[in-house]
Each structure stands twice: as structure tokens, then as C-alpha cells.
Design an enzyme around this catalytic site. Sequence first.
Site, mmCIF file in Angstrom:
data_model
loop_
_atom_site.group_PDB
_atom_site.id
_atom_site.type_symbol
_atom_site.label_atom_id
_atom_site.label_comp_id
_atom_site.label_asym_id
_atom_site.label_seq_id
_atom_site.Cartn_x
_atom_site.Cartn_y
_atom_site.Cartn_z
ATOM 1 C CG ASP A 72 0.564 8.429 10.330
ATOM 2 O OD1 ASP A 72 -0.563 8.058 9.952
ATOM 3 O OD2 ASP A 72 1.606 7.821 10.016
ATOM 4 C CD GLU A 136 -0.743 4.729 5.250
ATOM 5 O OE1 GLU A 136 -0.837 4.049 4.220
ATOM 6 O OE2 GLU A 136 -0.199 5.855 5.254
#
Length: 381
Positions: A72, A136
Site C-alpha cells: 500500500d 502499513e
Amino acid sequence: MTPLDPADLTARLIRCASVTPAEGGALSLLQGVLSDAGFDCTRVDRGGIANLYARWGTKGANKAFGFNGHTDVVPVGDAAAWTQDPFGAAVVDGWMYGRGATDMKSGVAAFAAAAVDFVRTTPPDGAVILAITGDEEGEAEHGTVALLDWMAAQGERMTHCLVGEPTCPDEMGEMMKIGRRGSLTCWFTATGVQGHSAYPHRAKNPMSALVQLMARLEAEPLDQGSAHFDASTLAITTIDCGNPVTNVIPARGTATVNIRFNDLHSGASVSDWLRGHAAAVAAKTGVAIAARISISGESFLTPPGALSALIARAVEAETGRVPVASTSGGTSDARFVKDHCPVVEFGLVGRTMHQVDERVEVAQIHQLKAIYGRILRDYFA
């Protein structure tokens, strides 16, 4: 068999618009690549977040080297300010542009390519594990934590782990992370008595109380540092009451501080310190002060030893530099992995992460793959 090109894999990952918490096709791409190389892959999705667990070798092996990372990315920001398509992976003068190019699709591509080539050419006596999350950059509640929870339930384990976050400030190979500071945010709410600003003695000013509290917190440092950590830091990030006029003392005000604390403290001890100062100011001013505290991670240290030495040797062999063992910077998912097994972070130069025109030097992607490949060979030798 043709080696897996980490730069090509980085480009394919960049073209997946995986702005947190969207998966964007990035983990599906990796699952296909790893499955084709003989990895047992499991999607460990939780809370609307996509995660991927991939293992080559025996479940519960006595030696199981793991890599952890995320696909991400943070939002693009002002797309018009970019000179290249944020999701185009254009290469200009040896640099690949794109959101996540540095943080950290290049790192994921490098360790995935190193792992695939390693198990194909030198099948180890043990296991190679990749634990990759899509959460994250966001809340991180259902990312690496979900993977570790699933691993514990399934009897899966890593004996050592390397997190592939960018760790080098300026030059490839100059720094690895053997620990991280803890992080805590406190939201103070002060409630006094509203009044006319011409008659302050008839009011109890919450803003005065908050200013006193902030001054106390800044005047008393938490510590002077420890053996492996710099001094803990406190930053005042906002003081506000939303008062639109000048002749009214408000009844309520707020202030927020963020603290990065070292291994001399815990989140609980720092929380007690904050509440103690708030109580002292409240007693002095007669203004009630409440504290809401969120601890996003505890400090941790993987003491210098076999794992950090293994990584340092591989980095020096490929770059000519011996990486400094540091605990600087913000938080990472290593704060979760440290409860599972010893963990160290090493990755690329992070100068452009989260910036407009985020980019990575293509040659360094190949260099990072070589470092990770050497680490695997030496670990299982």
C-alpha cells in the site's frame, strides 16, 4: 532459468494503484509470481484489508527466514505537480518514477525476486517466508498484525525476519535499523469557565492552563538518551479552541502532543508522566484537564548480534559500506514483528518517499536484490 527482474516487478507493482487501504491488484500480482515459483500462498485478509502470506519449504522449519513489507502507498497529493504519471513507472535518466517506488514497492520486488531465484537455484533446508501487507501506511490494525495472528493460529513461524523498508538516508548501504522508538499521541481537553475577556478573574481560562501545561512538558525532557537510542522527543502539534471572537474567554480548549520515546520508557510510563503534569496544572489553575492517549507502538531493540552481523556482511559485500546500526526515524511494522522473532530493517535510500515525483534509482533495485540474495545464501549456508 531466467532470473526474476526486480526492476520489472517494481514497475508492475507501481502500476497497481494501491493507495491505502486499496489492494489495487498488487498482492494478486505477487501471489501469481510466487505461486509460479512454488511458494504456498495464502491471502490473509481481515477487516477489509488484503494481506499475503507466502512460504517455500516446510511449515514450522527449524530455519525459516522471513521478509516483511507492504504494497500500500500514501495518496499522490497534487497530481499536477508530478512530472511523471504517479502510477506509470516511467524511467528517466536511470530513475523509475511512481508512488511507492521507494516506499516500498521496490523493496518488496527486490526481496520477492531474491527469494524466487534462491529457492529455484539453491533449494534450502528450511523455509523462506514472505509476509506482505496492504495496510502499513494506514491504521495498520489489520495488516502485519493480522498476518502474525494468522501465523500463530496456523503454527507458521519465522526464525528471523528482515523488513525491507527504505533505511538509508543518502547512500545505498549506509544504515540498517536494529530498533525503533515508541510513538504516542496525547489529546488534552481543558474545561474551565467562560467569561468576558475584560474580567478574566471571573473566568477560568482553559487556554492559559494548556499553555502552562505545554511549557511544563517542554521544560522537562524525558531523558538524555540510552545506549542505542537518542533522547526521546516531544512535539506540540496543535493548541486550539475555535474561538471566533476576542472578547470572550472560551470554556474549552484542546492541545495535542506527539512523543517518540526510547527504550527507557514504555507507553504506560509516558502516559503516567503526561497525566501527572496535567493533574498538577489542573490543581494549580482550577481548570479540569482530561487526557486521551493512543500508543501506536512501543520502543524495541534487536540487540546487535548474529542477524545484524549477517545483514551487515551482505551489505558490505555488495556496496562496500558497513551499515550503521541505527534506531532513528519513525515507526514501521517491525514493531509488530519483534514479538514474533528477531527483526532488522534494511532497504533502499528513502530520500523521496512520500514526496511528489517519488523515484528510485533502477540500479539500486538490482543491488538490493543482490544483497537480499546474499543474505539468504549465507543464512542457509
